[in-house]
Design a protein around this motif. Structure first.
Motif, PDB file in Angstrom:
ATOM      1  N   LEU A  71      42.011   6.724  14.252  1.00  0.00           N
ATOM      2  CA  LEU A  71      43.158   7.070  13.151  1.00  0.00           C
ATOM      3  C   LEU A  71      42.709   8.466  13.094  1.00  0.00           C
ATOM      4  CD1 LEU A  71      45.983   6.908  12.701  1.00  0.00           C
ATOM      5  CD2 LEU A  71      45.118   6.037  10.131  1.00  0.00           C
ATOM      6  N   ASP A  72      41.347   8.740  12.535  1.00  0.00           N
ATOM      7  CA  ASP A  72      41.613  10.492  12.344  1.00  0.00           C
ATOM      8  C   ASP A  72      41.043  11.200  13.768  1.00  0.00           C
ATOM      9  OD1 ASP A  72      41.108   9.759   9.449  1.00  0.00           O
ATOM     10  OD2 ASP A  72      39.261   9.249   9.534  1.00  0.00           O
ATOM     11  N   THR A  73      40.490  10.608  14.736  1.00  0.00           N
ATOM     12  CA  THR A  73      40.890  11.234  15.747  1.00  0.00           C
ATOM     13  C   THR A  73      41.135  11.890  15.958  1.00  0.00           C
ATOM     14  OG1 THR A  73      38.616  10.121  15.982  1.00  0.00           O
ATOM     15  CG2 THR A  73      39.757  11.511  18.082  1.00  0.00           C
ATOM     16  N   TRP A  74      42.630  10.667  16.455  1.00  0.00           N
ATOM     17  CA  TRP A  74      44.009  11.201  16.886  1.00  0.00           C
ATOM     18  C   TRP A  74      44.762  11.896  15.923  1.00  0.00           C
ATOM     19  CZ3 TRP A  74      48.697  10.425  13.919  1.00  0.00           C
ATOM     20  CH2 TRP A  74      49.555  10.271  14.769  1.00  0.00           C
ATOM     21  N   SER A  75      44.778  12.281  14.608  1.00  0.00           N
ATOM     22  CA  SER A  75      44.995  12.925  13.706  1.00  0.00           C
ATOM     23  C   SER A  75      44.376  14.366  14.274  1.00  0.00           C
ATOM     24  CB  SER A  75      44.666  12.452  12.141  1.00  0.00           C
ATOM     25  OG  SER A  75      45.405  10.727  11.944  1.00  0.00           O
ATOM     26  N   ARG A  76      43.189  14.491  13.972  1.00  0.00           N
ATOM     27  CA  ARG A  76      42.615  15.953  14.269  1.00  0.00           C
ATOM     28  C   ARG A  76      43.119  15.956  16.297  1.00  0.00           C
ATOM     29  NH1 ARG A  76      37.616  16.732  11.880  1.00  0.00           N
ATOM     30  NH2 ARG A  76      37.039  15.180  10.595  1.00  0.00           N
ATOM     31  N   GLU A  77      43.216  15.913  16.953  1.00  0.00           N
ATOM     32  CA  GLU A  77      44.300  16.126  18.152  1.00  0.00           C
ATOM     33  C   GLU A  77      45.477  16.300  18.167  1.00  0.00           C
ATOM     34  OE1 GLU A  77      44.505  13.396  22.052  1.00  0.00           O
ATOM     35  OE2 GLU A  77      42.971  13.326  21.572  1.00  0.00           O
ATOM     36  N   VAL A  78      46.036  15.791  17.345  1.00  0.00           N
ATOM     37  CA  VAL A  78      48.129  16.124  17.100  1.00  0.00           C
ATOM     38  C   VAL A  78      47.472  17.296  16.527  1.00  0.00           C
ATOM     39  CG1 VAL A  78      50.167  14.708  16.287  1.00  0.00           C
ATOM     40  CG2 VAL A  78      48.651  13.720  17.731  1.00  0.00           C
ATOM     41  N   ILE A  79      47.260  16.554  15.063  1.00  0.00           N
ATOM     42  CA  ILE A  79      47.400  18.752  13.897  1.00  0.00           C
ATOM     43  C   ILE A  79      46.099  20.190  14.779  1.00  0.00           C
ATOM     44  CG2 ILE A  79      46.511  19.342  12.243  1.00  0.00           C
ATOM     45  CD1 ILE A  79      47.339  15.898  11.379  1.00  0.00           C
ATOM     46  N   GLY A  80      45.303  19.455  15.428  1.00  0.00           N
ATOM     47  CA  GLY A  80      44.673  20.532  15.891  1.00  0.00           C
ATOM     48  C   GLY A  80      46.020  21.014  17.314  1.00  0.00           C
ATOM     49  N   GLY A  81      45.816  20.932  17.567  1.00  0.00           N
ATOM     50  CA  GLY A  81      46.881  20.719  18.812  1.00  0.00           C
ATOM     51  C   GLY A  81      48.478  21.912  18.187  1.00  0.00           C
ATOM     52  N   VAL A  82      49.043  21.003  17.247  1.00  0.00           N
ATOM     53  CA  VAL A  82      49.830  21.984  16.548  1.00  0.00           C
ATOM     54  C   VAL A  82      49.427  23.141  15.959  1.00  0.00           C
ATOM     55  CG1 VAL A  82      51.712  21.804  14.787  1.00  0.00           C
ATOM     56  CG2 VAL A  82      51.471  19.698  16.018  1.00  0.00           C
ATOM     57  N   ALA A  83      47.947  23.139  15.285  1.00  0.00           N
ATOM     58  CA  ALA A  83      47.179  24.915  14.936  1.00  0.00           C
ATOM     59  C   ALA A  83      47.529  25.748  16.070  1.00  0.00           C
ATOM     60  CB  ALA A  83      46.087  23.904  13.743  1.00  0.00           C
TER      61      ALA A  83
END
Length: 229
Positions: A75-87
């Protein structure tokens, strides 16, 4: 330069496509110590990213099932990937609650949304109750056009019976705080099956935000992560 509300709404829409929610933000005060932004300069503002209820769960499951091998802390990995892409799309630096050294996410959330902690330590939301979370934040080196949060009623102040402090069989939560080792031993033990399959009994006893309550499989996932099962 100021990040206008129209751009913030575009960011919110990009996050919503993954079941995530923009949870407010604020501008850091002049002279305040802040983390660095994308270029390494001091961040001037922050937008909190989180969830209401289990909205991200189907998006997360699709991502998890698409991975060719097991992922640690998925879940942390997915969150980082998604939020990182938006960032990356909007010129921000993405940060996570699990980053080291830890960033003051709870203080940021209280400041951004005007919330206060419940007796369980989870911030009490006037709509979502205890069924929400923060998955990351976007740091900008410009100010953002956001209003200060309005006064928010703290539902715990209106709750007389405090069932959240009476439902745990080992009294993990009390006026003395959270008995982490006691809770952990119980969840892992013979009598901890209800907690392992349905989540924290104290959290589920809270009467607020019931419409956003995580489904049992989501609570079981989080409990397994907590207990290392």
């Amino acid at each position: 330069m100021i990040l206008e509300r129209s751009m913030i709404e575009t960011i919110a829409a990009a996050l919503s496509a993954h079941g995530l929610t923009l949870r407010g933000g604020f501008n850091f005060a002049g002279g305040e110590e802040t983390p660095s932004g994308l270029s390494g300069g001091a961040a001037r503002s922050v937008l909190l990213v989180g969830q209401a209820g289990a909205a991200p769960w189907p998006h997360f499951l699709r991502w998890k099932e698409s991975q060719s091998q097991a992922v640690a802390n998925p879940l942390d990995t997915w969150s980082r990937e998604v939020i990182g892409g938006v960032a990356n799309d909007f010129g921000a630096r993405a940060v996570s609650p699990s980053d080291r050294p830890y960033l003051p996410f709870q203080q940021w959330a209280m400041r951004a949304e005007g919330l206060r902690p419940s007796p369980l330590g989870i911030l009490m939301h006037p709509q979502y109750g205890l069924w929400h979370a923060y998955r990351g934040a976007l740091l900008f080196e410009v100010e953002i056009a956001l209003h200060e949060p309005r006064g928010v009623i703290h539902l715990c102040d209106t709750c007389v019976d405090k069932p959240c402090l009476k439902s745990c069989p080992v009294d993990a939560y009390s006026a003395d705080g959270f008995a982490h080792e006691t809770c952990l031993a119980h969840v892992r033990g013979q009598n901890g099956a209800p907690c392992r399959t349905g989540g924290c009994l104290d959290r589920n006893a809270c009467p607020y935000g019931a419409a956003y309550c995580y489904p049992p499989q989501v609570q079981a996932f989080h409990m397994a992560a907590f207990a290392g099962l």
